[in-house]
Design a protein around this motif. Structure first.
Motif, mmCIF file in Angstrom:
data_model
loop_
_atom_site.group_PDB
_atom_site.id
_atom_site.type_symbol
_atom_site.label_atom_id
_atom_site.label_comp_id
_atom_site.label_asym_id
_atom_site.label_seq_id
_atom_site.Cartn_x
_atom_site.Cartn_y
_atom_site.Cartn_z
ATOM 1 N N LEU A 1 60.748 110.927 60.185
ATOM 2 C CA LEU A 1 61.529 111.369 61.299
ATOM 3 C C LEU A 1 60.701 112.401 61.850
ATOM 4 C CD1 LEU A 1 63.865 111.379 63.044
ATOM 5 C CD2 LEU A 1 64.944 112.881 61.579
ATOM 6 N N PHE A 2 59.978 113.390 61.112
ATOM 7 C CA PHE A 2 59.317 114.414 61.705
ATOM 8 C C PHE A 2 57.916 114.004 62.239
ATOM 9 C CE2 PHE A 2 56.457 117.880 61.546
ATOM 10 C CZ PHE A 2 57.223 119.089 61.759
ATOM 11 N N THR A 3 57.537 113.020 61.821
ATOM 12 C CA THR A 3 56.376 112.459 62.552
ATOM 13 C C THR A 3 56.582 111.902 63.826
ATOM 14 O OG1 THR A 3 55.817 111.338 60.254
ATOM 15 C CG2 THR A 3 54.364 110.780 62.008
ATOM 16 N N TYR A 4 57.591 111.225 63.963
ATOM 17 C CA TYR A 4 57.787 110.609 65.215
ATOM 18 C C TYR A 4 58.464 111.633 66.152
ATOM 19 C CZ TYR A 4 57.172 105.813 63.960
ATOM 20 O OH TYR A 4 56.596 104.682 63.372
ATOM 21 N N ASN A 5 59.028 112.645 65.613
ATOM 22 C CA ASN A 5 59.678 113.736 66.657
ATOM 23 C C ASN A 5 58.519 114.759 67.264
ATOM 24 O OD1 ASN A 5 62.561 113.173 65.995
ATOM 25 N ND2 ASN A 5 62.736 114.580 64.546
ATOM 26 N N SER A 6 57.598 114.929 66.487
ATOM 27 C CA SER A 6 56.415 115.440 67.044
ATOM 28 C C SER A 6 55.887 114.861 68.189
ATOM 29 C CB SER A 6 55.278 115.681 65.590
ATOM 30 O OG SER A 6 55.915 116.621 64.773
ATOM 31 N N PHE B 1 61.892 103.293 70.173
ATOM 32 C CA PHE B 1 62.052 101.928 69.641
ATOM 33 C C PHE B 1 61.237 101.662 68.099
ATOM 34 C CE2 PHE B 1 63.259 101.151 73.969
ATOM 35 C CZ PHE B 1 64.625 100.742 73.762
ATOM 36 N N GLU B 2 60.195 102.142 68.087
ATOM 37 C CA GLU B 2 59.124 101.911 66.865
ATOM 38 C C GLU B 2 59.881 102.446 65.621
ATOM 39 O OE1 GLU B 2 54.935 103.611 65.186
ATOM 40 O OE2 GLU B 2 54.858 102.651 67.225
ATOM 41 N N MET B 3 60.265 103.759 65.760
ATOM 42 C CA MET B 3 60.900 104.409 64.760
ATOM 43 C C MET B 3 62.180 103.726 64.421
ATOM 44 S SD MET B 3 62.359 108.058 66.446
ATOM 45 C CE MET B 3 62.879 108.819 65.250
ATOM 46 N N VAL B 4 63.151 103.149 65.228
ATOM 47 C CA VAL B 4 64.237 102.574 64.958
ATOM 48 C C VAL B 4 63.799 100.968 64.291
ATOM 49 C CG1 VAL B 4 66.361 101.437 65.919
ATOM 50 C CG2 VAL B 4 65.438 103.580 66.995
ATOM 51 N N ASN B 5 62.776 100.550 64.729
ATOM 52 C CA ASN B 5 62.222 99.240 63.972
ATOM 53 C C ASN B 5 62.003 99.573 62.603
ATOM 54 O OD1 ASN B 5 63.036 97.697 66.337
ATOM 55 N ND2 ASN B 5 60.630 97.842 67.165
ATOM 56 N N HIS B 6 61.489 100.740 62.355
ATOM 57 C CA HIS B 6 60.931 101.089 60.915
ATOM 58 C C HIS B 6 62.409 101.686 60.115
ATOM 59 C CE1 HIS B 6 56.922 100.643 62.356
ATOM 60 N NE2 HIS B 6 56.559 100.371 61.154
ATOM 61 N N ASN B 7 63.712 101.544 60.643
ATOM 62 C CA ASN B 7 64.808 102.062 60.163
ATOM 63 C C ASN B 7 64.648 103.484 60.094
ATOM 64 O OD1 ASN B 7 66.021 99.473 59.636
ATOM 65 N ND2 ASN B 7 64.726 99.112 57.697
ATOM 66 N N ILE B 8 64.231 104.137 60.932
ATOM 67 C CA ILE B 8 64.068 105.712 61.030
ATOM 68 C C ILE B 8 64.766 105.995 62.437
ATOM 69 C CG2 ILE B 8 62.450 107.986 61.242
ATOM 70 C CD1 ILE B 8 60.304 106.228 60.117
ATOM 71 N N TYR B 9 66.030 106.637 61.969
ATOM 72 C CA TYR B 9 66.737 106.835 63.108
ATOM 73 C C TYR B 9 66.839 108.188 63.816
ATOM 74 C CZ TYR B 9 68.709 102.277 61.943
ATOM 75 O OH TYR B 9 68.847 100.900 61.439
ATOM 76 N N PRO B 10 66.738 108.293 64.862
ATOM 77 C CA PRO B 10 66.572 109.379 65.833
ATOM 78 C C PRO B 10 67.906 110.440 65.103
ATOM 79 C CG PRO B 10 67.321 107.839 67.284
ATOM 80 C CD PRO B 10 67.268 107.194 65.911
#
Length: 609
Positions: free
Chosen positions: A258-263, A282-291
């Motif tokens: 999550l930190f990776t995508y948030n940055s 959308f990429e993070m959600v597809n990897h089951n990483i929820y905002p």
């Protein structure tokens, strides 16, 4: 076991200490440090047993409770274990009472109470958190005296302390010495500390270089390490490199989190690259990483900065649909977006809806509203909110006080501003350099030059709150009140008091020369600032162009236009207005200007009709 020497320099004085290090001790990591202080009961002969003071630790609510318990512990016989004392120290550190930890440690030493490695590291950390890294280094002598080897945890604490005091060179040199002389094998935490310290201070290449160095050692980069580098790259605007690192992580099987995508989302939203923000989302959600709330707040903040506040409200509604409840930060960001656009009715509506959701406004909420009303020159509404803060038990911060002080000056309520400043002092709200700059600027703008200079001389004698910003306010105020000679004298004396003029100082003086019709001197100062390594910015060039336009020196302006073009600087509104007036009299000048800065020709053509 090995003997090493560490040199540490403070204020030009070098300290050299020798210590014995056990290499087996260096294997102790932060995981050990954390488990040492966990709430897990210690096991004796296979049975679980809690610390004697566990229940009392849980009842600590304030500093007095902690101090009273410490005094009770040192009088208890037999003495509590060192782990009990360390547990209490940890609570005090979490409460941010670092000086009390240091004081209590000194008391333990006087009483001869046993200490251990973990306690020493906590006291070292307390010194560093107090921004006394010099005292942190002095703790190494106590390690040596007690026969306790210091390890990678201790050294990491000291490196972090050096970075906290902006002693970047010392921090890097210590790290290099540890690696070069094989004093210890840096672990992930130490690498992350050094890389984070460098990245936050803009040393991106060195941060990136450490990542590559780490790959060659026994401690390989993890998600956490990549996150430090990606975050530094994003904050520095190197977004393409950050995305490349994300791809590298995936190829190496290092999972982004999550930190990776948030940055990355934060970086792209600040540059208004919304398509990439959408793809990352959308990429993070597809990897089951929820905002999380930070993800949504980041996007909302980016939209508000761009002026798209209605879109930001849509995102807030979407986050609610996704089951993520907005917090006070979410509402504050949207309120600030409307304030920046001067839409105070909508800002107040958001403030009301926050209360309807049972989310209590904080100091920042009120500060945003007060700032918005001050900008709209609605000081009565601002003062009403200020009183509301006090009634709700909030402590008004210096930012809010500065905002009201500035607002009072801007509407010409000088007496009210002076009275308000006196009330700030009575309420023990300590004014800082910004406060004094507001006072000086307010006096000068209202023609109270003598009052401004009396305050300036008083501050100069104290030498506590004098910095280049304060001198900029004085020089600017004197120039605008046609006291140019006095302003010039103060400018010339800056170097004598150890201050270096910045781009604002030079721009103010160049404008002063132009207002006095001293165009050659203005041009000379422009060249001098470049020689002194202070590069002029767009404002500087607009100021000098305006000066030459006022004196109708059109042909001599060509050199500055060419330089502006080379630096991709554009005209500001004042320059455009002056150009329109001149071109209206001589339309041939439009082609002359567009030869140097073509993108401004269309704007000028529209304005000229």
């Amino acid at each position: 076991m090995t003997r090493i020497s560490l040199r540490y320099s403070l204020n030009g004085i070098s300290f050299i200490s020798s210590f014995t290090i056990s290499y087996s001790a260096m294997a102790i990591t932060t995981r050990y440090y954390s488990s040492y202080h966990s709430n897990t009961p210690i096991s004796i002969n296979g049975r679980s047993k809690k610390h004697r003071f566990t229940n009392k630790f849980e009842n600590i609510k304030c500093l007095d409770d902690a101090v009273n318990l410490f005094n009770q512990m040192v009088r208890t016989q037999p003495l509590p274990s060192v782990m009990d004392f360390s547990k209490l120290f940890k609570i005090m550190i979490n409460m941010k009472h670092y000086s009390v930890v240091v004081s209590n440690f000194g008391e333990m030493q006087k009483l001869g109470i046993p200490i251990d490695k973990v306690m020493l590291s906590m006291v070292t950390n307390s010194y560093c958190l107090m921004h006394r890294v010099d005292c942190g280094f002095s703790m190494l002598a106590i390690y040596s005296k007690c026969g306790i080897p210091f390890d990678v945890v201790t050294l990491t604490i000291l490196i972090r302390g050096l970075f906290a005091e902006n002693k970047v060179k010392d921090a890097v040199n210590l790290f290099k010495k540890l690696v070069r002389e094989n004093i210890c094998e840096p672990n992930e935490v130490m690498y992350a500390t050094v890389m984070n310290g460098l990245g936050k201070r803009g040393h991106i290449e060195k941060t990136f270089g450490l990542l590559r160095l780490m790959e060659q050692g026994s401690t390989k980069p993890t998600t956490c390490i990549y996150n430090v580098v990606i975050d530094a790259l994003c904050k520095n605007g190197n977004l393409d490199v950050a995305v490349d690192l994300l791809s590298e992580m995936k190829l190496k099987g290092i999972p982004p989190d999550l930190f990776t995508y948030n940055s990355l989302i934060d970086g792209f939203s600040k540059f208004s690259q919304w398509e990439k923000v959408r793809n990352l989302f959308f990429e993070m959600v597809n990897h089951n990483i929820y905002p999380d709330i930070f993800t949504f707040n980041t996007v909302i903040n980016g939209l508000c900065i761009e002026g798209r506040v209605k879109d930001a409200e849509k995102v807030m509604r979407q986050m609610i649909e996704k089951g993520v409840e907005p917090n006070v930060v979410t509402y504050n960001v949207i309120m600030d977006g409307y304030c920046l656009r001067g839409q105070m009715d909508r800002c107040r509506r958001i403030f009301g809806s926050m209360k309807d959701k049972s989310i209590e406004p904080d100091n920042i909420s009120y500060a945003i509203l007060i700032s918005g009303y001050c900008k709209k020159k609605k000081l009565d509404e601002a003062m009403h909110l200020f009183l509301e803060i006090s009634q709700k038990g909030f402590e008004p911060d210096i930012f809010t006080c500065n905002t009201i002080l500035k607002g009072l000056f801007e509407v010409g309520r000088i007496g009210a501003a002076q009275k308000y400043f006196d009330e700030m002092l009575s309420a023990r709200i300590i004014p800082g350099p910004i406060t004094y700059c507001i006072l000086l600027d307010g006096y000068f703008k209202n023609g109270l030059v003598d009052e401004a200079m009396l305050l300036f001389y008083k501050l100069e004698r104290k030498r506590e709150d004098t910095n280049v910003d304060l001198y900029n306010a004085v020089i600017d105020g004197l120039c605008k009140n046609r006291k140019f000679d006095k302003a010039h004298d103060i400018f010339k004396n800056l170097s004598l008091i150890g201050l270096h003029p910045d781009v604002i100082t030079y721009t103010i003086m160049i404008n002063g020369f132009c207002l006095e019709g001293l165009l050659d001197e203005a041009k000379g100062l422009l060249r001098k600032m470049e020689e002194n390594g202070c590069l002029p910015n767009s404002v500087t060039y607009n100021v000098i162009v305006q000066g030459f336009l006022r004196s109708n020196k059109i042909s001599e302006m060509k050199a500055f236009l060419k330089e502006m073009n080379g630096k991709s600087f554009s005209f500001d509104s004042t320059t455009v207005t002056r150009l329109v007036d001149i071109i209206a009299e001589d339309s041939s000048l439009l082609d002359l200007i567009s030869d140097f800065i073509p993108e401004n020709k269309k704007l000028l053509s529209i304005l000229l009709g």
